[in-house]
Design a protein around this motif. Structure first.
Motif, mmCIF file in Angstrom:
data_model
loop_
_atom_site.group_PDB
_atom_site.id
_atom_site.type_symbol
_atom_site.label_atom_id
_atom_site.label_comp_id
_atom_site.label_asym_id
_atom_site.label_seq_id
_atom_site.Cartn_x
_atom_site.Cartn_y
_atom_site.Cartn_z
ATOM 1 N N GLU A 183 -33.957 -3.427 157.272
ATOM 2 C CA GLU A 183 -33.012 -4.441 157.731
ATOM 3 C C GLU A 183 -33.758 -5.643 158.311
ATOM 4 N N SER A 184 -34.828 -5.349 159.051
ATOM 5 C CA SER A 184 -35.649 -6.437 159.590
ATOM 6 C C SER A 184 -36.322 -7.206 158.458
ATOM 7 N N LEU A 185 -36.765 -6.482 157.424
ATOM 8 C CA LEU A 185 -37.383 -7.138 156.273
ATOM 9 C C LEU A 185 -36.380 -8.056 155.575
ATOM 10 N N VAL A 186 -35.121 -7.605 155.455
ATOM 11 C CA VAL A 186 -34.086 -8.451 154.860
ATOM 12 C C VAL A 186 -33.950 -9.750 155.639
ATOM 13 N N ALA A 187 -33.875 -9.654 156.964
ATOM 14 C CA ALA A 187 -33.727 -10.851 157.796
ATOM 15 C C ALA A 187 -34.904 -11.801 157.612
ATOM 16 N N VAL A 188 -36.113 -11.228 157.564
ATOM 17 C CA VAL A 188 -37.306 -12.065 157.387
ATOM 18 C C VAL A 188 -37.293 -12.739 156.021
#
Length: 441
Positions: free
Chosen positions: A186-191
C-alpha cells in the motif's frame, strides 16, 4: 494542477503540429537535402518523446503489480475475485463484438476503399510486417511468466497480471501473516502514484515533440491522400464512443458526463502519444477519483489493456475490408462474419506485440487471400489512426472498470467521489489507507 496539465498538453499538441507543418513546408521542397535535414531534426525531436515513454515504462511494472496485488488481497476470498473476473470477461467479450461489428458495418456503408482500383500485386510481394510475431498457441503459452522479474523487466502487462493474480490470492489466503506485506505494498502504491505525478509534468514537452516529429516527416499531404479512409475511421470511432458512453449511461446515468471530465487527461495523453502505457497511470487515478474502488480498478484495468482494446479491434475489421475494397476483392457477408470471429480471437493477444494491430491484420489478410502488400497502403497514416484508437482504448477500459464497480454495487456515490476530488492536491496522489477498505455492499 489537473486542469493546467490538460491545457499544457493541448498547447503542446497544437504548437507541435504548427512546428512540424512549418518544418515540412520549408524543407520538403529541397529534395533529398531537405529530406535528410528533416530526418536529422526528427531524430532530435524524438529524444524527449522517447525519454518520456521510458519514464512511463519505468513506473508501469511496480504500479501494476502493487495496485493489482493490493486490490486482490482486499477482495477477500477467491469467490469475489472469480465474480469480478467473470463480470469483467463478459463485458470484454460484449465490447469486443460490438467494436468489431461496428467496424464491419461502417466500412461496408461508407466504402472508403471502393474506387481506388489498385492493381493486384505480385504473389511474392509482402507487407513488410512480420506476422510471425503472433501465434495463437505461442500466445497462450506466453501468458504464463517463467519469471516475475523478467515480466517486470519487459513490462509484459499480461504476464504481470497473471503473476499478481497468484500473488494476491496467496496473500489473501495467509490472512494476518501477510498483513505487513499488504501494508508495505500500500505504501508502494502511494509512492508510485506520487512519482507518476512527477513524470506527468514532462507530458506536454513529449506531446509537443511527438506531434512535431510526425508532421515534419510525414507532412499534411500524406493525410490528404487517404483523407476519406481516415475520416471514415474517425466517424466509426465517434459511433463507438457513443455506444460505449451510452452503455455507461445505462449503468450510472448522468455521472457519465463527470467520468468524461475526469478522463480528459488520459484521453489526451493516449491520443497525443499514441501510447496506452502513457495513459495508464492517469486513467487509474481518474477512476480512483471518480469513485471506483482501487481493488476493482487495479484488477479490471490491466486486464482490459490485454483483452479490451476496443479502438484497435474496430480498426482491424475496418482496415482489413478497406484493403479488400481497394483491390476490388468482393467479400460476401458469411466470409466477413468469419473474418470477424477470427479477429475476435486473435485480437486478444495483441497487447505486447509491436505494431500489434498491423500484425494481426496482416495474418488475417493472408488467411482470406487478400494481398498482404495492402498494409503498405495504410502504413503511412497508421500513426494518425493509432492516436484515435488509443484514445478509444482508454475510454473503453475506463467504462469497463466503472460498469464492473457498479455491477458489484461498490461505485462510490457522487458526493463521496466529488469530496475525494476536492481533497486531491497534486493531480496524481494516493493515500495508503485508500486501499484498506473491504468489500462494500
Amino acid at each position: 494542477m489537473g486542469k493546467r496539465l490538460t491545457w499544457w498538453i493541448i498547447a503542446g499538441l497544437l504548437l507541435g503540429g504548427l512546428l512540424g507543418w512549418g518544418l515540412n513546408t520549408y524543407y520538403a521542397p529541397m529534395g533529398e537535402a531537405g529530406t535528410a535535414r528533416l530526418a536529422a531534426i526528427a531524430g532530435y525531436l524524438d529524444i524527449p518523446t522517447q525519454m518520456f515513454l521510458h519514464l512511463i515504462k519505468m513506473i508501469i511494472a511496480p504500479l501494476v503489480v502493487s495496485t493489482l496485488v493490493v486490490g486482490i488481497a482486499h477482495m477477500g476470498g477467491g469467490s469475489a475475485i472469480g465474480r469480478v473476473g467473470l463480470k469483467a470477461f463478459l463485458w470484454f467479450v460484449c465490447a469486443s463484438l460490438v467494436s468489431l461489428t461496428l467496424g464491419l458495418i461502417l466500412v461496408n456503408v461508407l466504402h472508403p476503399g471502393t474506387g481506388l482500383n489498385l492493381p493486384l500485386p505480385d504473389a511474392a510481394a509482402g507487407s513488410g510486417v512480420d506476422r510471425s510475431s503472433f501465434d495463437v498457441a505461442k500466445f497462450f503459452i506466453h501468458i504464463v511468466p517463467t519469471s516475475a522479474i523478467d515480466a517486470m523487466a519487459t513490462n509484459d502487462i499480461l504476464q504481470l497480471v497473471i503473476f499478481s493474480l497468484f500473488f494476491g490470492v496467496g496473500l489473501a489466503a495467509v490472512g494476518e501473516k501477510g498483513a505487513p506485506l499488504v501494508r508495505g505494498l500500500e505504501s508502494l502504491v502511494a509512492v508510485m502514484l506520487t512519482v507518476t505525478g512527477y513524470v506527468m509534468l514532462f507530458a506536454p514537452v513529449a506531446v509537443f515533440c511527438a506531434v512535431a516529429r510526425t508532421l515534419a516527416t510525414k507532412g499534411l499531404g500524406v493525410i490528404g491522400d487517404l483523407a476519406f479512409f481516415m475520416g471514415s475511421f474517425y466517424i466509426g470511432l465517434a459511433v463507438l464512443w457513443t455506444v460505449l458512453l451510452g452503455a455507461c449511461f445505462l449503468f450510472i446515468g448522468r455521472r457519465t458526463g463527470t467520468l468524461i471530465r475526469y478522463l480528459r487527461d488520459p484521453i489526451l495523453l493516449g491520443f497525443s502519444t499514441a501510447s496506452s502505457e502513457a495513459a495508464y497511470p492517469r486513467t487509474l487515478d481518474a477512476l480512483d477519483r471518480f469513485g471506483v474502488p482501487p481493488k476493482i480498478a487495479s484488477f479490471v484495468l490491466p486486464l482490459g489493456y490485454s483483452f479490451n482494446l476496443d479502438g484497435s479491434m474496430m480498426y482491424m475489421t475496418f482496415a482489413s475490408i478497406f484493403i479488400a475494397q481497394a483491390y476490388g476483392i468482393h467479400l460476401d457477408w458469411p466470409t466477413m462474419i468469419q473474418m470477424l470471429l477470427i479477429l475476435m480471437i486473435t485480437s486478444k493477444g495483441i497487447a505486447g506485440v509491436p505494431r500489434a494491430s498491423l500484425v494481426v491484420i496482416t495474418g488475417t489478410l493472408a488467411h482470406f487471400n487478400i494481398p498482404e502488400a495492402g498494409i503498405l497502403l495504410i502504413l503511412a497514416v497508421d500513426h494518425f489512426l493509432d492516436m484515435g484508437r488509443t484514445a478509444t482504448n482508454v475510454i473503453g477500459n475506463a467504462v469497463a472498470s466503472v460498469v464492473v464497480a457498479r455491477w458489484e454495487g461498490q461505485l462510490d456515490p457522487p458526493e463521496a467521489a466529488e469530496a475525494t476530488v476536492a481533497g486531491m492536491q497534486p493531480p496524481v496522489t494516493a493515500d495508503a489507507t485508500s486501499f484498506q477498505d473491504g468489500p462494500k455492499g
